[in-house]
Design a protein around this motif. Structure first.
Motif, short mmCIF file in Angstrom:
data_model
loop_
_atom_site.label_atom_id
_atom_site.label_comp_id
_atom_site.label_asym_id
_atom_site.label_seq_id
_atom_site.Cartn_x
_atom_site.Cartn_y
_atom_site.Cartn_z
N THR A 1 11.18 -8.32 0.55
CA THR A 1 10.28 -7.40 -0.15
C THR A 1 8.83 -7.77 0.11
OG1 THR A 1 11.96 -7.18 -1.86
CG2 THR A 1 9.76 -6.36 -2.39
N GLY B 1 5.83 -5.42 2.06
CA GLY B 1 4.49 -5.19 1.52
C GLY B 1 3.39 -5.74 2.41
N ALA C 1 7.20 1.70 3.34
CA ALA C 1 6.86 0.87 2.17
C ALA C 1 5.78 1.50 1.31
CB ALA C 1 6.44 -0.52 2.62
N ALA D 1 7.72 -0.40 -3.34
CA ALA D 1 8.61 -1.55 -3.13
C ALA D 1 9.98 -1.33 -3.76
CB ALA D 1 7.97 -2.82 -3.66
N MET E 1 13.33 -1.01 -1.47
CA MET E 1 14.30 -2.10 -1.52
C MET E 1 15.62 -1.64 -2.16
SD MET E 1 13.20 -4.53 0.15
CE MET E 1 11.93 -3.82 1.18
#
Length: 147
Positions: free
Chosen positions: A17, A21, A90, A95, A99
């Motif tokens: 993650t 980012g 993204a 996030a 994810m």
């Protein structure tokens, strides 16, 4: 399985993650996704190379490498596809949604690969517990993506 292995797996998942980012921010700073992704892989390659040199990893004979099945070479390509998807999606998805999609698809694919014993995994049948886990994961994704 040892708690150390579980902890390491949890850390790796969290870092995926962070990677998405960081790469998304690098894409925004550089203005385009591919240079950002190349920087990501150059740094990753450098880290793996440094580790291999520091620990004096021995290289296998060429005969071992040529004996690997064709699909054993797809890991790098799969990583590149993930990298491109993450860097492009993204900032759009956020996030949590990105994810949730990634982890949900990983779980579904994992259950399928285990069930049939594909790409070198031992067979682990997709019983009701695993199928229910997939359903709950999909429901979790739906909740995350909706709210």
């Amino acid at each position: 399985m040892s708690w150390l292995a579980w902890g390491f797996a949890l850390l790796a998942g969290a870092l995926i993650t962070v990677q998405a980012g960081a790469n998304s921010q690098l894409k925004q700073s550089l203005g385009t996704p591919m240079p950002a992704l190349l920087v990501n892989y150059v740094f990753g390659f450098g880290a793996v190379l440094a580790y291999a040199l520091a620990t004096r990893v021995s290289w296998p004979a060429l005969v071992k490498a040529t004996g690997a099945p064709w699909w054993a070479w797809l890991g790098g390509l799969a990583g590149a596809v993930y990298g491109v998807a993450a860097i492009l999606l993204a900032s759009r998805l956020g996030a949590a949604t990105l994810m949730a999609l990634v982890v949900t698809s990983q779980l579904f694919c994992s259950v399928l690969l285990d069930h049939f014993g594909w790409v070198g995994f031992e067979v682990h049948p997709a019983g009701w517990g695993r199928v229910a886990g997939c359903v709950f994961m999909a429901a979790g994704f739906a909740l995350i993506a909706r709210f």
